[in-house]
Design a protein around this motif. Structure first.
Motif, mmCIF file in Angstrom:
data_model
loop_
_atom_site.group_PDB
_atom_site.id
_atom_site.type_symbol
_atom_site.label_atom_id
_atom_site.label_comp_id
_atom_site.label_asym_id
_atom_site.label_seq_id
_atom_site.Cartn_x
_atom_site.Cartn_y
_atom_site.Cartn_z
ATOM 1 N N TYR A 1 40.425 41.293 46.270
ATOM 2 C CA TYR A 1 41.334 40.155 46.341
ATOM 3 C C TYR A 1 41.002 39.177 45.223
ATOM 4 C CZ TYR A 1 37.829 36.987 48.470
ATOM 5 O OH TYR A 1 36.738 36.206 48.705
ATOM 6 N N THR A 2 41.967 38.320 44.920
ATOM 7 C CA THR A 2 41.822 37.327 43.861
ATOM 8 C C THR A 2 41.923 35.932 44.456
ATOM 9 O OG1 THR A 2 42.855 38.827 42.273
ATOM 10 C CG2 THR A 2 42.742 36.506 41.649
ATOM 11 N N MET A 3 40.966 35.069 44.145
ATOM 12 C CA MET A 3 41.004 33.683 44.600
ATOM 13 C C MET A 3 40.644 32.780 43.432
ATOM 14 S SD MET A 3 39.225 31.896 47.918
ATOM 15 C CE MET A 3 37.543 31.974 47.339
ATOM 16 N N ASP A 4 41.521 31.821 43.164
ATOM 17 C CA ASP A 4 41.330 30.901 42.036
ATOM 18 C C ASP A 4 41.146 31.654 40.724
ATOM 19 O OD1 ASP A 4 41.578 28.716 43.689
ATOM 20 O OD2 ASP A 4 39.426 28.535 44.047
ATOM 21 N N GLY A 5 41.882 32.769 40.576
ATOM 22 C CA GLY A 5 41.847 33.534 39.339
ATOM 23 C C GLY A 5 40.673 34.471 39.199
ATOM 24 N N ILE A 6 39.769 34.508 40.175
ATOM 25 C CA ILE A 6 38.599 35.384 40.116
ATOM 26 C C ILE A 6 38.818 36.572 41.033
ATOM 27 C CG2 ILE A 6 36.106 35.561 40.505
ATOM 28 C CD1 ILE A 6 35.922 32.554 39.999
ATOM 29 N N VAL A 7 38.572 37.788 40.521
ATOM 30 C CA VAL A 7 38.755 39.005 41.308
ATOM 31 C C VAL A 7 37.457 39.350 42.014
ATOM 32 C CG1 VAL A 7 39.328 41.462 41.231
ATOM 33 C CG2 VAL A 7 40.520 39.850 39.724
#
Length: 378
Positions: free
Chosen positions: A286-292
């Motif tokens: 998943y990706t959160m705040d552009g970080i995978v």
């Protein structure tokens, strides 16, 4: 008669020697420039008026440097995002305007690229390219590269549609594999007229590497990891290890002879490397705040840290990024479609915590007597 025969034989040999060409020249004969459509506009232009004193314009990773004296009157410059129609290139493309002015001094065009964009190629194989008024893309052979700043620079006296392209590239049918799976790798390149007298040679087709005299010199190697390779010329079959190794992603490299402009031969060697991520047969990305974030059972501190039920579509995980994540789709049947946030059938619920700053939920009751609220989205 012997004198006549000798004369004819010598004449034939002379003609044969005069017509004989080098392997590179023979291979270049089949290369033809490819005319491509102009790209359609895909985003708003950024503009700036620059006068005789010069100036700069920067937008979307592109910078224009206009030196003093390049124009004799104030000119409206712009950077316009457009579709990239250069086959085999996924880079951003831009229409640099004004297009029909010949600058009195060369202006500087600078493109910035991300480190991830060199996967499957190498920084010294990246070239700026532009599309001329007849529809042919031309490769800027004098592209200046700054690997530390990740920039590509060229000098030009006119504007048109610009992008950048790799002259050689590894293509793979997958970049993420489950343990034991296989990936097919192939060496591709953009044809250019190597013997052309033009400064910026036109680009031909995007094809499999077909310089026959150099194919035997191609070498595939494992750069890092425990995978296995089965090389076959321009092709290579990669088999992922049956268990996760300490190195992930694994790296596959290919050593390729490339054209040496100074010596007019293939004495240079390029090293192209492609990363291949190996996952277990169950994993969550998943990706959160552009970080995978990628989570697999090897990241777990307990056997229960990653639970998935496909029939009930339920995911409960302690993520390797330090977050706790719960995802649930509601109802009796599931498929590939959108599930808006809510607590009814065909809706979804998500809870993310463990960030040390906040917990985020898609459905909540803000106070004991208040109505249930759902986030927008899905």
């Amino acid at each position: 008669m012997k004198l006549i025969h000798s004369f004819l034989l010598l004449t034939f040999i002379s003609l044969f020697m005069a017509c004989k060409k080098s392997p590179a020249e023979i291979e270049d004969q089949v290369i033809k420039p490819v005319k491509r459509n102009a790209g359609v506009i895909v985003g708003p232009a950024v503009t700036k008026t620059i006068g005789t004193g010069g100036g700069t314009l920067q937008a979307n990773g592109v910078q224009l440097v206009i030196p003093a004296g390049a124009v004799s009157t104030p000119v409206n410059f712009s950077i316009q995002p457009i579709e990239n129609t250069l086959t085999g290139s996924s880079r951003n493309a831009f229409r640099l305007l004004p297009e029909h002015i010949q600058f009195k001094k060369p202006v500087i065009v600078v493109f910035r690229y991300e480190a991830s964009e060199t996967a499957g190629t190498a920084p010294d194989l990246l070239h700026l390219a532009y599309q001329d008024s007849t529809g042919f893309f031309r490769m800027v052979m004098d592209t200046e590269r700054d690997e530390a700043a990740r920039t590509l620079t060229a000098h030009t006296t006119h504007f048109s549609d610009w992008t950048y392209v790799e002259s050689l590239k590894i293509e793979t049918d997958r970049s993420e594999l489950i343990v034991g799976e296989q990936a097919h790798l192939k060496l591709m390149y953009h044809e250019i007229l190597l013997n052309s007298l033009e400064k910026d040679p036109p680009i031909g087709a995007y094809v499999e590497y077909n310089i026959r005299s150099q194919i035997p010199r191609i070498q595939w190697k494992m750069g890092a990891g425990a995978g296995k390779l089965k090389p076959d010329g321009i092709n290579c079959l990669y088999t992922a290890p049956t268990a996760l190794s300490a190195v992930n992603p694994e790296l596959v490299s290919v050593y390729v002879p490339v054209w040496n402009t100074a010596k007019k031969d293939y004495s240079r060697q390029a090293i192209l490397t492609v990363p291949l991520t190996v996952m277990e047969d169950e994993f969550l990305v998943y990706t959160m705040d552009g970080i995978v974030y990628k989570n697999k059972s090897a990241d777990c501190t307990t056997n229960e840290c990653l639970k998935m039920e496909a029939d009930n579509f339920y995911i409960n995980a302690e993520m390797s990024g330090g977050q706790f994540i719960l995802i649930r789709l509601l109802g009796d049947s599931f498929g590939q479609r959108s599930y808006p946030y809510g607590l009814d059938d065909d809706q979804s619920y998500m809870h993310i915590g463990g960030t040390e700053e906040w917990d985020w939920v898609t459905s909540k009751t803000p106070c004991p007597t208040c109505e249930l609220q759902h986030s927008s989205g899905g």
